[in-house]
Design an enzyme around this catalytic site. Structure first.
Site, PDB file in Angstrom:
ATOM      1  CE  LYS A 298      13.710  -3.931 -24.928  1.00 15.10           C
ATOM      2  NZ  LYS A 298      13.832  -4.598 -26.238  1.00 15.10           N
TER       3      LYS A 298
ATOM      4  CD  GLU B  43      12.142   8.860 -31.366  1.00 17.39           C
ATOM      5  OE1 GLU B  43      11.980   8.522 -30.182  1.00 17.39           O
ATOM      6  OE2 GLU B  43      12.277   8.051 -32.284  1.00 17.39           O
TER       7      GLU B  43
ATOM      8  CE  LYS C 246      18.123   3.859 -31.611  1.00 17.33           C
ATOM      9  NZ  LYS C 246      17.656   2.681 -30.915  1.00 17.33           N
TER      10      LYS C 246
ATOM     11  CG  HIS D  79      16.708   4.951 -21.731  1.00 18.09           C
ATOM     12  ND1 HIS D  79      15.409   5.318 -21.500  1.00 18.09           N
ATOM     13  CD2 HIS D  79      17.444   6.060 -21.582  1.00 18.09           C
ATOM     14  CE1 HIS D  79      15.366   6.613 -21.220  1.00 18.09           C
ATOM     15  NE2 HIS D  79      16.585   7.089 -21.250  1.00 18.09           N
TER      16      HIS D  79
HETATM   17  P1  ADP Z   1      17.937   1.145 -27.934  1.00 17.74           P
HETATM   18  O1  ADP Z   1      18.098   0.814 -29.372  1.00 17.74           O
HETATM   19  O2  ADP Z   1      19.158   1.750 -27.308  1.00 17.74           O
HETATM   20  O3  ADP Z   1      17.349   0.020 -27.122  1.00 17.74           O
HETATM   21  P2  ADP Z   1      15.291   2.348 -28.206  1.00 17.74           P
HETATM   22  O4  ADP Z   1      15.000   3.361 -29.243  1.00 17.74           O
HETATM   23  O5  ADP Z   1      14.800   0.955 -28.449  1.00 17.74           O
HETATM   24  O6  ADP Z   1      16.863   2.338 -27.903  1.00 17.74           O
HETATM   25  O7  ADP Z   1      14.718   2.859 -26.829  1.00 17.74           O
HETATM   26  C1  ADP Z   1      15.013   2.230 -25.593  1.00 17.74           C
HETATM   27  C2  ADP Z   1      14.150   2.806 -24.491  1.00 17.74           C
HETATM   28  O8  ADP Z   1      14.381   4.217 -24.356  1.00 17.74           O
HETATM   29  C3  ADP Z   1      12.657   2.694 -24.726  1.00 17.74           C
HETATM   30  O9  ADP Z   1      12.130   1.459 -24.378  1.00 17.74           O
HETATM   31  C4  ADP Z   1      12.141   3.812 -23.831  1.00 17.74           C
HETATM   32  O10 ADP Z   1      12.143   3.446 -22.478  1.00 17.74           O
HETATM   33  C5  ADP Z   1      13.181   4.882 -24.032  1.00 17.74           C
HETATM   34  N1  ADP Z   1      12.777   5.768 -25.143  1.00 17.74           N
HETATM   35  C6  ADP Z   1      13.199   5.720 -26.424  1.00 17.74           C
HETATM   36  N2  ADP Z   1      12.616   6.694 -27.175  1.00 17.74           N
HETATM   37  C7  ADP Z   1      11.800   7.372 -26.347  1.00 17.74           C
HETATM   38  C8  ADP Z   1      10.906   8.480 -26.503  1.00 17.74           C
HETATM   39  N3  ADP Z   1      10.767   9.107 -27.664  1.00 17.74           N
HETATM   40  N4  ADP Z   1      10.202   8.889 -25.411  1.00 17.74           N
HETATM   41  C9  ADP Z   1      10.342   8.272 -24.212  1.00 17.74           C
HETATM   42  N5  ADP Z   1      11.166   7.239 -23.998  1.00 17.74           N
HETATM   43  C10 ADP Z   1      11.886   6.781 -25.040  1.00 17.74           C
END
Ligand code: ADP
Length: 461
Positions: free
Chosen positions: A242, A205, A121, A240
């Protein structure tokens, strides 16, 4: 670069995605090789391939599928031309892609360089910054000291999300609301990430409140051509992760959709993206987009994009790895205009989890398994039959149900009908929970954001 037609492809994976890959190969006249662990010796994916070989004896159920040397040795011995890694396992492992290349076997996915640039990331965020794509405000580098974390918190304010750079599947993330939680969150996210991904790097973040998750499917060939397949909305999430995905999203104007897909292409072209990938964004209530990460592989929810664009993404991945141009007749995409959206699609992930018991995984033998079918229903499953043994060794995804309709309402009604048609006995499933979400007024209005399940505990009853 010329075209090298593959004769034999191995899926370095298991379950439904291995079968999805075999189907695409068979349709293209390519023979198929499965690998399976000791624990998977009765699993359907091994019987769906033309050849199947056990790997990783004594290594355990997960490590078997991570045995790079053994997998490559086997592929060489069996004259495999290309390996498709699916999702999870070795799909984002640049060393594996390199080992394939060294062995003269094509890796069906992005090059190892692209994987390294986008694979974690923090580096993905760096690419986005350089490409001029908006990101969530956050630390540019890994957080190494408490002092750095507190400086960021002072500038940005709470809530903050602590994230593992190598994280995935919602693991290695903590939402924190104050200094104490921040310092604890960094420690616990780092140790969770170390255990799960072998990398304890974390960054911070700003936590965007109640965002929608929108992601753009992209596809590039090895000749510099790149297109997008519009977006998916994956806002229905539990912890978090889907649960239900929709294509296209219900709330974007033409202009906003162009903006979003434009960002995805900008980022992908900055690294000369090749093969299939997904660029993920969050969208806040004012419809601002923030890049979060790239998944440089096929995703679980690719089916909904296939249904609304009528394009076979896994076949396209194989043809691109053979060296075809997007514009070659077998792929048939001369320009972005050739990718049209038609109707709406929804995917529900039926899992062998017990909603009444905090979604804890259930195991055992499936005693009865009757599926949905009919117009507008697509199923992707592996253990979907009476007699299948559900073990505790792997994730609990049982079958992906994808439905299509000319309108969103029609796709949702078909999904509800499909879920009602299922009869699964012997193991608990989340079907009742999915039905409650699919029929919820907020869902039908297209208004769900990532906080939907937290705000509507009634769907768990
Ligand atoms: P992973 O790689 O574990 O799937 P992601 O970075 O894709 O993690 O994030 C998964 C979910 O976490 C996002 O779809 C959202 O719901 C939540 N999320 C991630 N980053 C943020 C953020 N900065 N603010 C709010 N929700 C977040």
């Amino acid at each position: 670069m010329g075209v090298k037609k593959f004769k034999k492809i191995m899926a370095a994976n298991r379950g439904e995605i291995a079968i999805r890959i075999f189907r695409a190969c068979t349709e293209l006249g390519i023979s198929t090789v499965a690998i399976y662990s000791e624990e998977d010796r009765l699993s359907l994916h091994r019987y769906k391939a033309d050849e199947a070989y056990q790997i990783g004896k004594g290594k355990g159920p997960i490590d078997a599928y991570l045995s790079i040397d053994e997998i490559i040795d086997l592929a060489r011995k069996k004259d495999v031309d290309a390996i498709h890694p699916g999702y999870g396992f070795l799909s984002e492992n640049a060393e594996f892609a390199e080992a394939c290349e060294r062995a003269g076997i094509s890796f069906i996915g992005p090059t190892p360089e692209i994987q390294r640039q986008l694979g974690d990331k923090i580096s993905g965020r760096q690419v986005a910054i350089e490409a001029g794509v908006p990101i969530v405000p956050g630390t540019e580098n890994p957080v190494q000291t408490e002092e750095e974390a507190l400086i960021f918190a002072k500038d940005c304010g709470y809530p903050i999300i602590v994230k593992a750079s190598s994280g995935g599947g919602g693991r290695g993330m903590r939402v924190v609301n104050n200094k104490k939680e921040l310092l604890e969150g960094i420690r616990s996210a780092a140790s969770e990430a170390q255990a799960a991904f072998g990398d304890s790097t974390v960054f911070l973040e700003k936590y965007i409140e109640n965002p929608k998750h929108v992601e753009v499917q992209i596809l590039g060939d090895a000749h510099g051509n790149l297109v997008h397949f519009y977006e998916r909305d994956c806002s229905i999430q539990r912890r978090h992760q889907k649960v239900i995905e929709i294509a296209p999203s219900l709330y974007l104007t033409k202009k906003k959709r162009e903006e979003l897909c434009g960002y995805a292409l900008k980022l992908a072209s900055a690294v000369n993206y090749r093969n299939a990938g997904t660029v993920e964004f969050l969208m806040d209530k004012d419809q601002n987009f923030y890049f979060i990460e790239v998944n440089p592989r096929i995703q679980v929810e690719h089916t909904v994009t296939e249904l609304v664009t009528m394009r076979n993404l896994v076949q396209a991945q194989i043809l691109i790895a053979e060296g075809h141009k997007l514009s070659d007749p077998c792929i048939g995409i001369k320009s972005q205009k050739d990718i049209e959206l038609r109707g709406y699609a929804i995917q529900s992930r039926i899992t062998t989890e017990d909603p009444a018991n905090n979604f804890s995984p259930d195991f055992g033998t499936i005693k009865a398994y009757r599926t949905a079918a009919g117009f507008g229903v697509r199923l992707d499953a592996a253990a979907g039959y009476a007699g299948a043994l559900i073990t505790p060794h792997y994730d609990s995804l049982l079958v992906k149900v994808s439905t299509w309709g000319l309108s969103f309402e029609c796709a949702a009604r078909t999904m509800h009908r499909a879920l009602q048609e299922f009869r699964i006995r012997g193991v608990k499933t989340n079907i009742g929970f999915l039905e409650k979400v699919i029929t919820h007024p907020t869902f039908l209005e297209g208004k769900c954001d990532t906080s939907f399940l937290d705000k509507h505990p009634e769907v768990f009853d």
